[in-house]
Write an enzyme that holds these catalytic residues in place. Structure first.
Site, mmCIF file in Angstrom:
data_model
loop_
_atom_site.group_PDB
_atom_site.id
_atom_site.type_symbol
_atom_site.label_atom_id
_atom_site.label_comp_id
_atom_site.label_asym_id
_atom_site.label_seq_id
_atom_site.Cartn_x
_atom_site.Cartn_y
_atom_site.Cartn_z
ATOM 1 N N GLY A 128 33.878 42.434 37.312
ATOM 2 C CA GLY A 128 33.177 42.606 36.046
ATOM 3 C C GLY A 128 32.279 43.805 35.896
ATOM 4 O O GLY A 128 31.823 44.089 34.782
ATOM 5 N N GLU A 169 35.674 40.440 43.590
ATOM 6 C CA GLU A 169 36.989 40.676 42.982
ATOM 7 C C GLU A 169 36.950 41.827 41.992
ATOM 8 O O GLU A 169 37.257 41.659 40.812
ATOM 9 C CB GLU A 169 37.444 39.427 42.217
ATOM 10 C CG GLU A 169 37.563 38.152 43.018
ATOM 11 C CD GLU A 169 37.814 36.930 42.138
ATOM 12 O OE1 GLU A 169 37.705 37.018 40.897
ATOM 13 O OE2 GLU A 169 38.109 35.860 42.694
ATOM 14 N N ARG A 216 38.414 46.805 37.476
ATOM 15 C CA ARG A 216 38.193 48.028 36.702
ATOM 16 C C ARG A 216 37.457 49.132 37.476
ATOM 17 O O ARG A 216 37.896 50.286 37.492
ATOM 18 C CB ARG A 216 37.385 47.677 35.458
ATOM 19 C CG ARG A 216 37.181 48.821 34.490
ATOM 20 C CD ARG A 216 36.133 48.464 33.418
ATOM 21 N NE ARG A 216 36.352 47.172 32.834
ATOM 22 C CZ ARG A 216 37.085 46.927 31.739
ATOM 23 N NH1 ARG A 216 37.636 47.930 31.106
ATOM 24 N NH2 ARG A 216 37.227 45.698 31.291
ATOM 25 N N ARG A 237 44.029 49.833 24.928
ATOM 26 C CA ARG A 237 42.596 49.510 24.906
ATOM 27 C C ARG A 237 41.858 50.008 23.656
ATOM 28 O O ARG A 237 41.035 49.280 23.103
ATOM 29 C CB ARG A 237 41.903 50.011 26.168
ATOM 30 C CG ARG A 237 42.518 49.462 27.467
ATOM 31 C CD ARG A 237 41.636 49.667 28.686
ATOM 32 N NE ARG A 237 40.450 48.840 28.609
ATOM 33 C CZ ARG A 237 39.266 49.244 28.234
ATOM 34 N NH1 ARG A 237 39.069 50.517 27.940
ATOM 35 N NH2 ARG A 237 38.261 48.404 28.148
ATOM 36 N N TYR A 296 40.430 46.751 21.864
ATOM 37 C CA TYR A 296 39.016 46.443 22.152
ATOM 38 C C TYR A 296 38.053 47.433 21.498
ATOM 39 O O TYR A 296 36.878 47.468 21.878
ATOM 40 C CB TYR A 296 38.750 46.487 23.651
ATOM 41 C CG TYR A 296 39.688 45.702 24.524
ATOM 42 C CD1 TYR A 296 39.794 44.315 24.414
ATOM 43 C CD2 TYR A 296 40.467 46.342 25.481
ATOM 44 C CE1 TYR A 296 40.636 43.598 25.235
ATOM 45 C CE2 TYR A 296 41.313 45.631 26.312
ATOM 46 C CZ TYR A 296 41.400 44.256 26.182
ATOM 47 O OH TYR A 296 42.232 43.563 27.009
ATOM 48 N N CYS A 300 54.566 53.199 14.405
ATOM 49 C CA CYS A 300 54.423 52.906 12.977
ATOM 50 C C CYS A 300 53.372 51.838 12.731
ATOM 51 O O CYS A 300 53.678 50.743 12.242
ATOM 52 C CB CYS A 300 55.758 52.431 12.423
ATOM 53 S SG CYS A 300 57.102 53.453 12.974
ATOM 54 N N TYR A 351 43.661 48.785 33.446
ATOM 55 C CA TYR A 351 44.154 48.118 32.231
ATOM 56 C C TYR A 351 44.869 49.107 31.301
ATOM 57 O O TYR A 351 44.776 49.014 30.086
ATOM 58 C CB TYR A 351 43.003 47.388 31.521
ATOM 59 C CG TYR A 351 42.295 46.406 32.419
ATOM 60 C CD1 TYR A 351 42.954 45.279 32.887
ATOM 61 C CD2 TYR A 351 40.983 46.621 32.845
ATOM 62 C CE1 TYR A 351 42.329 44.381 33.738
ATOM 63 C CE2 TYR A 351 40.344 45.719 33.702
ATOM 64 C CZ TYR A 351 41.025 44.599 34.136
ATOM 65 O OH TYR A 351 40.406 43.713 34.977
HETATM 66 N N1 LLP Z 1 38.210 38.145 38.583
HETATM 67 C C1 LLP Z 1 38.605 37.414 37.524
HETATM 68 C C2 LLP Z 1 38.690 35.959 37.650
HETATM 69 C C3 LLP Z 1 38.949 38.064 36.316
HETATM 70 O O1 LLP Z 1 39.322 37.328 35.276
HETATM 71 C C4 LLP Z 1 38.878 39.472 36.215
HETATM 72 C C5 LLP Z 1 39.235 40.176 34.984
HETATM 73 C C6 LLP Z 1 38.468 40.195 37.362
HETATM 74 C C7 LLP Z 1 38.136 39.499 38.516
HETATM 75 C C8 LLP Z 1 38.360 41.675 37.360
HETATM 76 O O2 LLP Z 1 37.390 42.104 36.460
HETATM 77 P P1 LLP Z 1 36.986 43.639 36.348
HETATM 78 O O3 LLP Z 1 36.314 44.000 37.651
HETATM 79 O O4 LLP Z 1 38.208 44.428 36.138
HETATM 80 O O5 LLP Z 1 36.070 43.693 35.203
HETATM 81 N N2 LLP Z 1 42.104 44.015 29.727
HETATM 82 C C9 LLP Z 1 40.659 44.087 29.599
HETATM 83 C C10 LLP Z 1 39.945 43.511 30.806
HETATM 84 C C11 LLP Z 1 40.320 42.075 31.118
HETATM 85 C C12 LLP Z 1 39.633 41.520 32.342
HETATM 86 C C13 LLP Z 1 40.181 40.178 32.705
HETATM 87 N N3 LLP Z 1 39.641 39.591 33.907
HETATM 88 C C14 LLP Z 1 40.272 45.520 29.346
HETATM 89 O O6 LLP Z 1 41.146 46.380 29.249
HETATM 90 O O7 LLP Z 1 39.092 45.826 29.177
#
Ligand code: LLP
Length: 466
Positions: free
Chosen positions: A241, A275, A278, A314, A318, A352, A381
Site C-alpha cells: 500500500g 506485501e 506498486r 490508470r 483512477y 474510440c 499496474y
Molecule cells: N496486498 C494485498 C492484499 C493487496 O490487495 C494489494 C493490492 C497489495 C498487497 C499491493 O499493494 P500495493 O503495494 O501495490 O499498493 N490497480 C490499482 C491498484 C490496486 C491494488 C490492489 N491491491 C492501481 O493501478 O492503482
C-alpha cells in the site's frame, strides 16, 4: 532515492545505459521498458530498512507479473504475494520458493487452494468464514494442515482513491477486526487449519503514514489477544500500500513506513511479512509511445500517440496522473513548463472512446509526428491491466540491465490475436447436419434477416429450420 533508471544523457532519455530511441528502433513502439537497477534498489531499500528482523518481503505480483521482474526479486531473496493460480504458477516458475509464498484474495476457489497446498505455500490469507471452512475441507481431504492468517479489516480510512481503498467497513475485504477472535476460535477445532498469522492491508497508493499507524496498532493488539486465547501466532503480515510520487510531492520514505512495521512487531517475537507491489515497480517502468499526429482542435491541442487506454488504463480508471516527457530532451530555455516552449495539450490514444487519454490539458513540450514520448511511473499496474480492446495487440515488455536490454515479453502477431477465436460448427459447416442451401440464403441477408438479428428463433433451432 538513487534511482538512476531513466535520465537524459546527451539530449536523449536513457533507460540506464541504453537510449530509449534505440530500443524503439529494435522492437517498435509502443513498449514498456523496465530498469533492473530501480527494481533492485527498491528491494534493497526494503531489505535494509527491515534489517535485523525476521522479515519476508513478499512482492505483490499483481503490480507487475512479468517473470523477468519476479525473477529479479526472487534472485534477491524475495517471496511473493499471489492472488490466483496464475500468479502462483508465475511465482513458482520465476523461482520463488513455495515456502515464501502467501496466497491472498477474497475469492480463492477450492481448486486454487488445492494447487497451493500441493505446492506447499507458506500461508493463506483468509478473508471470510466460508473461505476458512473451505480451506479446512480442502486441507483435510489431503491430510494437510493449512497455515492461515485472517485478513482483518481494521476499519481505517486510507485516504486514497475510492477504487483502491480496502480497509473500511464498506469494503468487501477482510473480516471485521471486532469479530476476528471469534473466527480464530472457530478454527481451533478444525484439523485442516493452523492459525499462524494475522494479516492486514488497508489500501493502495497511500501517501500518508497515519492510517498505517492506526491499522498496525490494532493488529498488534489483536496478536496479543489471540496469543492470550492460546493461538500460536508466529507472523504478522502488514500488506502493501505504500504510495509513490506520481507527481512531484512528498511521499513517505520506505524506511519511515517500515519503522511503523517494526514498531508494531516490536517485542512480539513474530516474523514480519510485507506485501509491497506498486512501490517496488512503479518507478522502474516507462511506457514509450510514438506520436502519430498532432491535431489542433477548436479548443484543444491533441497529441495522438500509438499507445492507448488498453495499454495503460490508470489515467482513465483512477484519474491517475502520470508524468509524460519527450524522449528527445527539450532544449533548455530556462522557461517554466507553462512558458513559451510548452503548450497545453491532451495526450490521447487511438481508441474510440473519450476516456482514452493519458493526460488532459497538460503543459507539454512541442512535439511533432514521429517523436517519442515516455509515460513515467508505469511499471506498476500497467502491463498487467492491459487488454487487447479494439483488437490492438498487447505491447512488448523490455528489461534493461546496464548496457543490455532484452525483450521479456514479445509483441504478439496478429495471427495470435485472430487465432484465439473459434468459429462454431454451424458457421464452418462442419457439423453433422449441415444447414440447407435455404439457410445459407437466409444467413446472407434474405427477407428474414431481421428475425435472425432480433435473436428470435435461436432457442436451439438451426438457422433456416423454421
Ligand atoms: N496486498 C494485498 C492484499 C493487496 O490487495 C494489494 C493490492 C497489495 C498487497 C499491493 O499493494 P500495493 O503495494 O501495490 O499498493 N490497480 C490499482 C491498484 C490496486 C491494488 C490492489 N491491491 C492501481 O493501478 O492503482
Amino acid at each position: 532515492m538513487a534511482m538512476a533508471g531513466f535520465l537524459y544523457r546527451n539530449g536523449t532519455l536513457h533507460a540506464e545505459e541504453v537510449p530509449l530511441a534505440r530500443i524503439a528502433e529494435a522492437v517498435g513502439t509502443p513498449f514498456y521498458c523496465y530498469s533492473t537497477s530501480v527494481l533492485v534498489g527498491q528491494y534493497r531499500a526494503f531489505k535494509q530498512a527491515l534489517g535485523g528482523t525476521d522479515a519476508m518481503i513478499c512482492y505483490a505480483l499483481k503490480a507487475n507479473s512479468n517473470q523477468a521482474v519476479i525473477r529479479t526479486f526472487a534472485e534477491l531473496g524475495a517471496g511473493a504475494d499471489v492472488v490466483s493460480e496464475g500468479e502462483l504458477r508465475r511465482a513458482l516458475a520465476a523461482g520463488v520458493p513455495a515456502e515464501r509464498i502467501v496466497f491472498a484474495g477474497v475469492g480463492k476457489t477450492r481448486d486454487e487452494m488445492a494447487v497451493a497446498l500441493d505446492a506447499g505455500i507458506l500461508q493463506f490469507n483468509v478473508e471470510s468464514e466460508p473461505e476458512l471452512a473451505a480451506l479446512d475441507e480442502v486441507a483435510r481431504s489431503k491430510g494437510r494442515r493449512a497455515q492461515f492468517a485472517l485478513r482483518v479489516n481494521p476499519d481505517v480510512a486510507a485516504g486514497t482513491h475510492a477504487k483502491i481503498t480496502t480497509g473500511t467497513k464498506e469494503n468487501k475485504f477482510g473480516i471485521d477486526i471486532g469479530r476476528a477472535r471469534r473466527v480464530y476460535d472457530l478454527a481451533r477445532n478444525r484439523p485442516g487449519l493452523q492459525a499462524a498469522s494475522v494479516a492486514v492491508h488497508i489500501g493502495s497508493q497511500l501517501t500518508d503514514l497515519a492510517p498505517f499507524r492506526s491499522a498496525f496498532a490494532r493488529v498488534r493488539d489483536l496478536v496479543g489477544e489471540l496469543r492470550a486465547d492460546g493461538h500460536d501466532i508466529r507472523r504478522m503480515d502488514f500488506g502493501g500500500g505504500l504510495g509513490v510520487a506520481y507527481r512531484d510531492g512528498q511521499v513517505p520514505a520506505i524506511a519511515d513506513y517500515l519503522a511503523l512495521v517494526r514498531e508494531a512487531a516490536d517485542g512480539l517475537a513474530c516474523g514480519i511479512i510485507v506485501e509491497p507491489g506498486r512501490i517496488m515497480v512503479a518507478e522502474a517502468g516507462v511506457l514509450v509511445s510514438r506520436v502519430i499526429y498532432v491535431k489542433s482542435g477548436e479548443a484543444r491541442r491533441f497529441i495522438v500517440v500509438d499507445s492507448a487506454m488498453n495499454d495503460l488504463i490508470r489515467p482513465t480508471l483512477y484519474e491517475a496522473y502520470h508524468a509524460i516527457v519527450a524522449v528527445r530532451e527539450p532544449e533548455s530555455t530556462g522557461k517554466r513548463p507553462d512558458g513559451g516552449d510548452f503548450e497545453l495539450a491532451d495526450v490521447v490514444g487511438p481508441i474510440c472512446e473519450s476516456g482514452d487519454y493519458f493526460a488532459q490539458q497538460r503543459p507539454m513540450p512541442r512535439v511533432a509526428d514521429g517523436d517519442l514520448l515516455a509515460i513515467k511511473s508505469a511499471g506498476a499496474y500497467g502491463a498487467v491491466m492491459s487488454s487487447s480492446y479494439n483488437s490492438r495487440l498487447l505491447i512488448p515488455e523490455v528489461l534493461v540491465n546496464g548496457e543490455q536490454f532484452a525483450v521479456v515479453r514479445p509483441r504478439p502477431r496478429f495471427e495470435d490475436l485472430l487465432g484465439q477465436d473459434r468459429l462454431p460448427p454451424w458457421q464452418t459447416g462442419t457439423q453433422q447436419s449441415n444447414p440447407s442451401p435455404d439457410a445459407v440464403k437466409f444467413k446472407s441477408g434474405g427477407a428474414k434477416a431481421g428475425t435472425a438479428q432480433s435473436g428470435q428463433g435461436s432457442t436451439g433451432r438451426k438457422i433456416g429450420a423454421a
